[in-house]
Design a protein around this motif. Structure first.
Motif, PDB file in Angstrom:
ATOM      1  N   PRO A  89      10.975 -18.784  10.879  1.00 38.80           N
ATOM      2  CA  PRO A  89       9.929 -17.806  10.551  1.00 38.80           C
ATOM      3  C   PRO A  89       9.829 -16.668  11.562  1.00 38.80           C
ATOM      4  O   PRO A  89       9.566 -15.529  11.196  1.00 38.80           O
ATOM      5  N   PHE A  90      10.080 -16.957  12.842  1.00 39.79           N
ATOM      6  CA  PHE A  90       9.979 -15.906  13.857  1.00 39.79           C
ATOM      7  C   PHE A  90      11.113 -14.909  13.739  1.00 39.79           C
ATOM      8  O   PHE A  90      10.924 -13.712  13.881  1.00 39.79           O
ATOM      9  N   SER A  91      12.303 -15.366  13.443  1.00 43.17           N
ATOM     10  CA  SER A  91      13.439 -14.449  13.333  1.00 43.17           C
ATOM     11  C   SER A  91      13.369 -13.640  12.052  1.00 43.17           C
ATOM     12  O   SER A  91      13.751 -12.484  12.018  1.00 43.17           O
ATOM     13  N   ALA A  92      12.862 -14.230  10.960  1.00 41.62           N
ATOM     14  CA  ALA A  92      12.796 -13.533   9.683  1.00 41.62           C
ATOM     15  C   ALA A  92      11.656 -12.529   9.636  1.00 41.62           C
ATOM     16  O   ALA A  92      11.737 -11.532   8.947  1.00 41.62           O
ATOM     17  N   SER A  93      10.583 -12.760  10.365  1.00 42.97           N
ATOM     18  CA  SER A  93       9.409 -11.895  10.272  1.00 42.97           C
ATOM     19  C   SER A  93       9.614 -10.532  10.912  1.00 42.97           C
ATOM     20  O   SER A  93       8.835  -9.623  10.684  1.00 42.97           O
ATOM     21  N   ALA A  94      10.655 -10.343  11.673  1.00 39.69           N
ATOM     22  CA  ALA A  94      10.877  -9.059  12.341  1.00 39.69           C
ATOM     23  C   ALA A  94      11.175  -7.945  11.332  1.00 39.69           C
ATOM     24  O   ALA A  94      10.810  -6.803  11.546  1.00 39.69           O
ATOM     25  N   ASP A  95      11.823  -8.286  10.209  1.00 39.86           N
ATOM     26  CA  ASP A  95      12.209  -7.272   9.236  1.00 39.86           C
ATOM     27  C   ASP A  95      11.238  -7.147   8.063  1.00 39.86           C
ATOM     28  O   ASP A  95      11.416  -6.321   7.199  1.00 39.86           O
ATOM     29  N   VAL A  96      10.209  -7.973   8.008  1.00 37.83           N
ATOM     30  CA  VAL A  96       9.285  -7.997   6.882  1.00 37.83           C
ATOM     31  C   VAL A  96       8.069  -7.138   7.199  1.00 37.83           C
ATOM     32  O   VAL A  96       7.495  -7.237   8.273  1.00 37.83           O
ATOM     33  N   THR A  97       7.709  -6.293   6.238  1.00 39.47           N
ATOM     34  CA  THR A  97       6.483  -5.509   6.407  1.00 39.47           C
ATOM     35  C   THR A  97       5.458  -5.999   5.389  1.00 39.47           C
ATOM     36  O   THR A  97       5.804  -6.435   4.302  1.00 39.47           O
ATOM     37  N   SER A  98       4.216  -5.893   5.744  1.00 36.55           N
ATOM     38  CA  SER A  98       3.139  -6.365   4.894  1.00 36.55           C
ATOM     39  C   SER A  98       2.850  -5.370   3.784  1.00 36.55           C
ATOM     40  O   SER A  98       2.991  -4.156   3.969  1.00 36.55           O
ATOM     41  N   LEU A  99       2.428  -5.877   2.637  1.00 37.64           N
ATOM     42  CA  LEU A  99       1.992  -5.001   1.560  1.00 37.64           C
ATOM     43  C   LEU A  99       0.705  -4.273   1.937  1.00 37.64           C
ATOM     44  O   LEU A  99       0.363  -3.260   1.354  1.00 37.64           O
ATOM     45  N   ARG A 100      -0.005  -4.798   2.928  1.00 41.05           N
ATOM     46  CA  ARG A 100      -1.222  -4.158   3.416  1.00 41.05           C
ATOM     47  C   ARG A 100      -0.906  -3.000   4.367  1.00 41.05           C
ATOM     48  O   ARG A 100      -1.802  -2.338   4.866  1.00 41.05           O
ATOM     49  N   GLY A 101       0.374  -2.779   4.668  1.00 41.25           N
ATOM     50  CA  GLY A 101       0.732  -1.726   5.611  1.00 41.25           C
ATOM     51  C   GLY A 101       0.430  -2.170   7.022  1.00 41.25           C
ATOM     52  O   GLY A 101       0.634  -3.322   7.382  1.00 41.25           O
ATOM     53  N   ASP A 102      -0.094  -1.266   7.834  1.00 38.64           N
ATOM     54  CA  ASP A 102      -0.370  -1.581   9.239  1.00 38.64           C
ATOM     55  C   ASP A 102      -1.808  -2.052   9.475  1.00 38.64           C
ATOM     56  O   ASP A 102      -2.258  -2.134  10.609  1.00 38.64           O
ATOM     57  N   LEU A 103      -2.529  -2.386   8.406  1.00 36.51           N
ATOM     58  CA  LEU A 103      -3.921  -2.836   8.533  1.00 36.51           C
ATOM     59  C   LEU A 103      -3.983  -4.267   9.055  1.00 36.51           C
ATOM     60  O   LEU A 103      -3.163  -5.106   8.703  1.00 36.51           O
ATOM     61  N   GLU A 104      -4.973  -4.512   9.881  1.00 39.57           N
ATOM     62  CA  GLU A 104      -5.220  -5.872  10.354  1.00 39.57           C
ATOM     63  C   GLU A 104      -5.753  -6.715   9.194  1.00 39.57           C
ATOM     64  O   GLU A 104      -6.320  -6.189   8.234  1.00 39.57           O
ATOM     65  N   LEU A 105      -5.606  -8.020   9.283  1.00 35.58           N
ATOM     66  CA  LEU A 105      -6.041  -8.905   8.204  1.00 35.58           C
ATOM     67  C   LEU A 105      -7.537  -8.833   7.940  1.00 35.58           C
ATOM     68  O   LEU A 105      -7.982  -8.964   6.798  1.00 35.58           O
ATOM     69  N   ASP A 106      -8.333  -8.627   8.961  1.00 39.61           N
ATOM     70  CA  ASP A 106      -9.779  -8.592   8.758  1.00 39.61           C
ATOM     71  C   ASP A 106     -10.305  -7.196   8.409  1.00 39.61           C
ATOM     72  O   ASP A 106     -11.490  -7.013   8.180  1.00 39.61           O
TER      73      ASP A 106
END
Length: 143
Positions: free
Chosen positions: A19-36
């Motif tokens: 999960p740590f190596s794969a998450s480097a290339d994944v961007t969130s559908l929320r963009g750069d917004l924090e979860l809260d």
């Protein structure tokens, strides 16, 4: 025995590292917004209306909704679609009648009212909007 333990430990580290190596290339559908943080409001699009309806892309495609539905309401007790599309009103409203398949239960028995499985029209029938596709699409319907 040492080989089995060593293999198991290395396997656990490998699985935990994925999960740590794969998450480097994944961007969130929320963009750069924090979860809260509140998500950004989407741009409201105008519904596309078309007299006579839209052409279907494949044989058994549910018809797309060619009129505005922003004031329609579908709840457990109310389905405003049936004001125009019911057997009693479709001729007067010059609207297509609800399909016969919507009056069958799961065993194929004909019902007097729309089946509970088909009551929530917007699960299959969707209004159209003037919006660019979210992803590239090369689909061409069969004629």
């Amino acid at each position: 025995m040492k080989k089995i333990v060593l293999t198991a430990v290395l396997g656990m580290f490998a699985v935990m590292a994925i999960p740590f190596s794969a998450s480097a290339d994944v961007t969130s559908l929320r963009g750069d917004l924090e979860l809260d943080a509140d998500s950004k409001a989407y741009e409201k699009r105008k519904q596309v209306t078309q007299k006579g309806g839209f052409e279907r892309s494949f044989k058994l495609q549910p018809p797309m909704i060619p009129h505005k539905v922003d004031k329609d309401k579908i709840t457990l007790k109310t389905n405003t679609c049936m004001r125009c599309h019911s057997a009693a009103n479709y001729k007067k409203e010059k609207a297509p009648m609800t399909g016969e398949s919507h009056f069958l239960d799961r065993d194929g028995n004909k019902l007097k009212k729309v089946s509970a499985r088909r009551y929530f029209c917007n699960q299959c029938h969707a209004p159209q909007q003037s919006a660019d596709p979210l992803v590239e699409n090369q689909f061409v319907g069969a004629k």
